[in-house]
Design a protein around this motif. Structure first.
Motif, mmCIF file in Angstrom:
data_model
loop_
_atom_site.group_PDB
_atom_site.id
_atom_site.type_symbol
_atom_site.label_atom_id
_atom_site.label_comp_id
_atom_site.label_asym_id
_atom_site.label_seq_id
_atom_site.Cartn_x
_atom_site.Cartn_y
_atom_site.Cartn_z
ATOM 1 N N LEU A 11 0.823 -1.210 0.000
ATOM 2 C CA LEU A 11 0.000 0.000 0.000
ATOM 3 C C LEU A 11 0.856 1.259 0.000
ATOM 4 O O LEU A 11 0.551 2.242 -0.695
ATOM 5 C CB LEU A 11 -0.934 -0.012 1.212
ATOM 6 C CG LEU A 11 -2.017 -1.096 1.220
ATOM 7 C CD1 LEU A 11 -2.738 -1.127 2.554
ATOM 8 C CD2 LEU A 11 -3.024 -0.874 0.083
ATOM 9 N N LEU A 12 1.942 1.240 0.767
ATOM 10 C CA LEU A 12 2.850 2.394 0.793
ATOM 11 C C LEU A 12 3.465 2.612 -0.586
ATOM 12 O O LEU A 12 3.534 3.751 -1.074
ATOM 13 C CB LEU A 12 3.929 2.175 1.849
ATOM 14 C CG LEU A 12 4.897 3.351 2.079
ATOM 15 C CD1 LEU A 12 5.346 3.416 3.527
ATOM 16 C CD2 LEU A 12 6.126 3.259 1.168
ATOM 17 N N PHE A 13 3.909 1.543 -1.215
ATOM 18 C CA PHE A 13 4.531 1.643 -2.539
ATOM 19 C C PHE A 13 3.532 2.208 -3.543
ATOM 20 O O PHE A 13 3.872 3.089 -4.343
ATOM 21 C CB PHE A 13 5.019 0.264 -2.959
ATOM 22 C CG PHE A 13 5.837 0.238 -4.226
ATOM 23 C CD1 PHE A 13 6.697 1.286 -4.553
ATOM 24 C CD2 PHE A 13 5.759 -0.855 -5.082
ATOM 25 C CE1 PHE A 13 7.455 1.247 -5.723
ATOM 26 C CE2 PHE A 13 6.518 -0.902 -6.244
ATOM 27 C CZ PHE A 13 7.362 0.156 -6.560
ATOM 28 N N ARG A 14 2.286 1.741 -3.493
ATOM 29 C CA ARG A 14 1.270 2.242 -4.424
ATOM 30 C C ARG A 14 0.962 3.710 -4.162
ATOM 31 O O ARG A 14 0.806 4.508 -5.084
ATOM 32 C CB ARG A 14 -0.013 1.416 -4.316
ATOM 33 C CG ARG A 14 -1.161 1.993 -5.139
ATOM 34 C CD ARG A 14 -2.372 1.084 -5.142
ATOM 35 N NE ARG A 14 -3.536 1.751 -5.692
ATOM 36 C CZ ARG A 14 -3.767 1.959 -6.980
ATOM 37 N NH1 ARG A 14 -2.895 1.528 -7.871
ATOM 38 N NH2 ARG A 14 -4.858 2.576 -7.385
ATOM 39 N N GLU A 15 0.877 4.070 -2.894
ATOM 40 C CA GLU A 15 0.454 5.422 -2.519
ATOM 41 C C GLU A 15 1.566 6.450 -2.699
ATOM 42 O O GLU A 15 1.328 7.566 -3.181
ATOM 43 C CB GLU A 15 -0.017 5.412 -1.064
ATOM 44 C CG GLU A 15 -0.492 6.763 -0.543
ATOM 45 C CD GLU A 15 -0.857 6.679 0.933
ATOM 46 O OE1 GLU A 15 -2.053 6.529 1.227
ATOM 47 O OE2 GLU A 15 0.063 6.759 1.787
ATOM 48 N N ALA B 98 3.034 1.242 11.985
ATOM 49 C CA ALA B 98 1.755 1.848 12.373
ATOM 50 C C ALA B 98 0.645 1.271 11.492
ATOM 51 O O ALA B 98 0.883 0.378 10.677
ATOM 52 C CB ALA B 98 1.847 3.367 12.241
ATOM 53 N N ASN B 99 -0.569 1.780 11.657
ATOM 54 C CA ASN B 99 -1.708 1.222 10.910
ATOM 55 C C ASN B 99 -2.429 2.235 10.028
ATOM 56 O O ASN B 99 -3.515 1.962 9.519
ATOM 57 C CB ASN B 99 -2.708 0.598 11.887
ATOM 58 C CG ASN B 99 -2.173 -0.679 12.511
ATOM 59 O OD1 ASN B 99 -1.590 -1.519 11.826
ATOM 60 N ND2 ASN B 99 -2.335 -0.800 13.823
ATOM 61 N N ASP B 100 -1.823 3.406 9.830
ATOM 62 C CA ASP B 100 -2.489 4.429 9.031
ATOM 63 C C ASP B 100 -2.703 3.989 7.586
ATOM 64 O O ASP B 100 -3.712 4.322 6.963
ATOM 65 C CB ASP B 100 -1.657 5.725 9.051
ATOM 66 C CG ASP B 100 -1.620 6.364 10.435
ATOM 67 O OD1 ASP B 100 -2.376 5.887 11.312
ATOM 68 O OD2 ASP B 100 -0.849 7.310 10.637
ATOM 69 N N LEU B 101 -1.747 3.254 7.045
ATOM 70 C CA LEU B 101 -1.869 2.791 5.659
ATOM 71 C C LEU B 101 -3.084 1.892 5.489
ATOM 72 O O LEU B 101 -3.790 1.958 4.471
ATOM 73 C CB LEU B 101 -0.601 2.046 5.235
ATOM 74 C CG LEU B 101 0.622 2.937 4.968
ATOM 75 C CD1 LEU B 101 1.902 2.131 5.047
ATOM 76 C CD2 LEU B 101 0.488 3.617 3.604
#
Length: 860
Positions: free
Chosen positions: A807-811, A837-840
């Motif tokens: 998700l981080l890579f996509r965002e 953390a859980n924000d992603l």
């Protein structure tokens, strides 16, 4: 009058309720074997999928509520076991106590329904094997899904219920395989070419379909671990048996009642061969409304209709049951399928002069959001122009297409009578000319000779062999075909003789018809338009033409990379789920290589099998062969999550974690589950069972390495001159310092080789865990990944970090850069903080819905 009804659910309760409404003076008693007399059996798969949240939603009426509402005397938990028709008596026993009771009647209604057929498969008594017939079946299955961590399921049977079960299991995150002994899914329901289309669609949606395959044995000790089939062994945590139903009529065998294969034969008054005995629902054999031949139609809809009509007949209202059309509908992932009337073969066998049509028409105007198309097979009689049957698939409201056909068939309407039907029109609902009417228009064009066409089934059978393919699409779409721009055809076409055999093909069939109309005007006498066009049929043209970059790119997305030494052949990547394949899968891959490729197989560094030397025209046949015979897919290319690779894990002498189990879970969740998620570049995942790093986890975008962290009991250390634990440490992070054991935590790689090596039990205890590396890569710019500071102790933690990394890579990644570049750009500490953390996860849906990275950066 005293009426006894055996059986509840749909037919029995409907008969009783209508009878009491028609004549309150009738004494009606309903006895049922089950405790629940009225439940939504057709809703059971949707309870499994969680769409129906509460079991109470499945219960239409309790016995108490039903009795109070209707005035019917209801007795549950009572099973009829003997009928004495001469003395008009039924014997029944209490299913709990065995106590026998006797019931007399003036009129008897048998509505005992049907029960699931139990196939002859060894081991069906194991935990994890389910049927779907009663509410408790669905409740128990959903509980088992939740409590047993089910990851894989096999559905035995590809009918309506089996496919609905497959869809709802997939909704619950389960990887599903459907097997059916027949040569197609939904046998005797839809025609073979429709079934083949639906099967391909389901496979694209991630549901594995294997036809012509029979189950033989449920594998596992006390609980399901897999199923042995005629196509090899399939691993599974849950099995659904859905191979059909059998009428509950065994107690009638010695009564003399006329039956056929267990079904009770009834006439148009729903009477049996016994005086004052009637039958309705799944246990009764009625007739076909068109042919008047006997037809068994165990459907909830017909059961209700039969019950309601019988309730009136029993009060001497002069009505007759006209028979069934076998109307049915099924909801599947991103497609719906409905049918009514006769199939093509049924119609021919019944003696009709059959004409069929396959048409693709819009279900709403194409400018309206969510507009799609109906693919409709219409079957009609050439002589009378009466409609005989219809089968339709599409993402929209296919029920309205089938329901209109039901009306037309029931009223004996001709195509001409349907030609100007004034249906509702507004863009959210329909096209200006209703899709059904459009389909009728096309059929009339065909019957009247305005359209000279070939059906997809005829095309597959070779009827167009010897015809030159003309591409009539909006833009060139068929490799090797002559492209003709419809708008520019104002006379004869250069290079085409007027007596040439020409097959006209476009996307849906409409432009092919328009082109044919023009060509006929200009003297072309031998043209065929392919019905439903490229929407339904895969049209190939043998050609020596050079492949275009677009064609090469399209098959690369399917896992086929161009062989640069040949130019026109490809190496196809077979996804083997971390390099582990069964003997049967290996056999099928070898057969596919011989049949469709060069006969050679190679292994990639990602433990993916490649079939070498596959000609372009063999790519789709190869993919179909692999899926049909072993459920294998090709792929593993593009800017997406790539198939996971793992070492042998605990099967290796140094393995600390079950890498196969973890990598299969990652494969299921992120390769399969994220198959449509576009990323800035490829994203590779590797799992190593120990710090030996055989599959180089730290050279992947994310790598997981098994850890065994020694818990040293320093009080037990005796400072031995020759320390067994020290000698076992391969990287010398253990040392004796001042006569006591010392461990260099900074450099210890947690291989676990020191555990249990101390004879005085200093190293008896250890905790297993996972170290995660991020930002590794190999290729032109090799880079070793960096480990997160935390050692993770649970698999769920690891899976969560993997998902957050994707998700981080996509965002936050830029299209074209690798994950390591993203980490370098925004900082390792920043990335680590986000992954812990859980924000992603909180903004996951927004992230996945964003239109990003539409042109990814991966070149292979």
């Amino acid at each position: 009058m005293k009426v006894l009804i055996i059986g509840g659910v749909a037919a029995g309760t409907k008969t009783a309720a209508k009878l009491k409404r028609a004549d309150r003076s009738v004494d009606v008693t309903l006895i049922a074997k089950d405790k629940d007399i009225s439940y939504a059996s057709c809703g059971l798969p949707y309870y499994v999928g969680g769409i129906i949240e509460d079991k109470s939603g499945l219960i239409v009426n309790t016995p108490q509520k039903y009795a109070a509402m209707t005035g019917v005397n209801v007795v549950t938990g009572i099973e009829a076991f003997k009928l004495d028709s001469e003395n008009k008596t039924v014997l029944a026993k209490d299913v709990d106590t065995g106590e026998v009771s006797s019931y007399t009647y003036d009129k008897l209604v048998i509505a005992t329904g049907a029960s699931p057929v139990v196939p002859p498969i060894t081991g069906i008594d194991k935990a994890g094997v389910f049927k779907l017939r009663l509410p408790d079946d669905a409740v128990n299955m959903r509980d088992y899904l939740k409590n047993s961590n089910v990851k894989k399921a096999v559905v035995v049977g590809g009918g309506f219920i089996g496919l609905e079960a497959a869809e709802n299991l997939q909704v619950q995150g389960v990887e599903v395989t459907v097997i059916d002994f027949a040569s197609q899914i939904m046998p005797n329901v839809i025609d073979p070419e429709i079934a083949a289309f639906v099967q391909k669609h389901l496979q694209k949606q991630g549901i594995r379909i294997m036809t012509g395959v029979a189950g033989q044995e449920i594998l596992g000790d006390s609980a399901v671990q897999g199923i042995k089939t005629t196509a090899g062994e399939l691993s599974a945590d849950l099995i659904v048996l859905s191979v059909g139903v059998r009428p509950n009529t065994a107690f009638l065998q010695d009564t003399g009642i006329e039956m056929f294969k267990g079904t009770i034969l009834v006439n148009d008054k729903l009477q049996t061969s016994l005086n004052d005995v009637y039958s309705v629902g799944d246990c009764a054999m009625v007739t076909n409304r068109l042919t008047h031949a006997r037809q068994w139609s165990p459907m909830g809809s017909s059961a209700n209709l039969e019950g309601r009509l019988l309730g009136q007949i029993l009060t001497n209202i002069d009505k007759e049951y006209p028979g069934v059309l076998g109307t049915g509908i099924v909801k599947l992932p991103n497609i719906n399928c409905a049918r009514t009337g006769l199939g093509e073969k049924q119609a021919r066998d019944a003696g009709y002069d059959v004409e069929t049509l396959m048409a693709v028409v819009e279900d709403k105007p194409n400018y309206y959001p969510d507009a799609d198309a109906f693919i409709t097979k219409l079957i009609a009689d050439k002589k009378t122009h009466k409609i005989l049957g219809l089968q339709v698939i599409g993402q929209g409201a296919v029920d309205k297409m089938a329901d209109i056909a039901v009306t037309a068939i029931s009223l004996g309407a001709t195509l001409e009578q349907c030609e100007c039907m004034d249906f509702c029109y507004a863009p959210p609902f329909s096209t200006a000319i209703h899709p059904f009417v459009q389909t009728v228009h096309i059929m009339l064009n065909k019957l009247n000779g305005y359209l000279t066409s070939i059906t997809p089934a005829e095309y597959l059978a070779g009827k167009a062999d010897g015809y030159r393919v003309i591409d009539a699409s909006l833009k060139p779409s068929i490799r090797g075909a002559l492209y003709v721009d419809l708008a520019k055809v104002n006379g004869p076409i250069e290079g085409l003789n007027k007596d040439d055999k020409l097959l006209l093909v476009c996307a849906k069939g409409k432009r092919a018809y328009f082109l044919q109309n023009r060509l006929k005007h200009f003297g072309y006498t031998n043209t065929l338009a392919l019905e439903a066009g490229l929407t339904f049929s895969d049209v190939k043209v043998k050609t020596t033409a050079k492949l275009t970059p677009e064609e090469i790119k399209a098959v690369k997305a399917l896992g086929f990379l161009q062989d640069k030494t040949t130019g026109d052949k490809f190496n196809g990547r077979v996804i083997t789920r971390n390099g582990k394949i069964t003997a049967n899968e290996s056999k099928v891959i070898a057969e596919a290589a011989e049949k469709f490729g060069s006969g050679e197989i190679t292994m990639t560094t990602r433990l993916t099998v490649e079939i070498q030397g596959v000609p372009y025209e063999n790519i789709e046949p190869l993919r179909e062969y692999l899926m049909q015979n072993a459920g294998l897919e090709t792929g593993g290319t593009g800017s997406k999550v790539r198939p996971v690779v793992s070492c042998k894990g605990t099967t290796c002498q140094y393995g600390l974690i079950d890498t196969f189990a973890l990598s299969e879970e990652i494969h299921r969740r992120f390769y399969k589950g994220y198959r449509d998620v576009k990323l800035p570049h490829k994203f590779k995942i590797a799992v190593g069972g120990c710090p030996n790093n055989c599959v180089k986890p730290n050279l992947n975008d994310i790598g997981i390495i098994g850890q065994r962290i020694p818990q040293i009991d320093y009080a037990k250390c005796r400072g031995c001159k020759v320390c067994m634990a020290v000698n076992s440490c391969p990287i010398k992070t253990l040392q004796l310092v001042d006569g006591k054991i010392n461990i260099d935590d900074k450099h210890c790689n947690h291989c676990g080789l020191c555990v249990n090596k101390c004879p005085f039990h200093c190293f008896d205890n250890a905790s297993d865990g996972y170290r995660i590396y991020i930002g590794g890569r190999w290729g032109k710019r090799v880079k070793e990944g960096r480990a997160l500071s935390k050692i993770f102790t649970s698999k769920e933690e690891v899976l969560s970090v993997v998902e957050k990394a994707i998700l981080l890579f996509r965002e936050q990644g830029i299209t074209g850069e690798r994950f390591s570049d993203t980490i370098d750009r925004i900082g390792f500490e920043n990335v680590e903080a986000q992954l812990l953390a859980n924000d992603l996860l909180a903004r996951k849906q927004e992230n996945l819905a964003a239109q990003k990275h539409l042109v990814g950066g991966a070149t292979c």
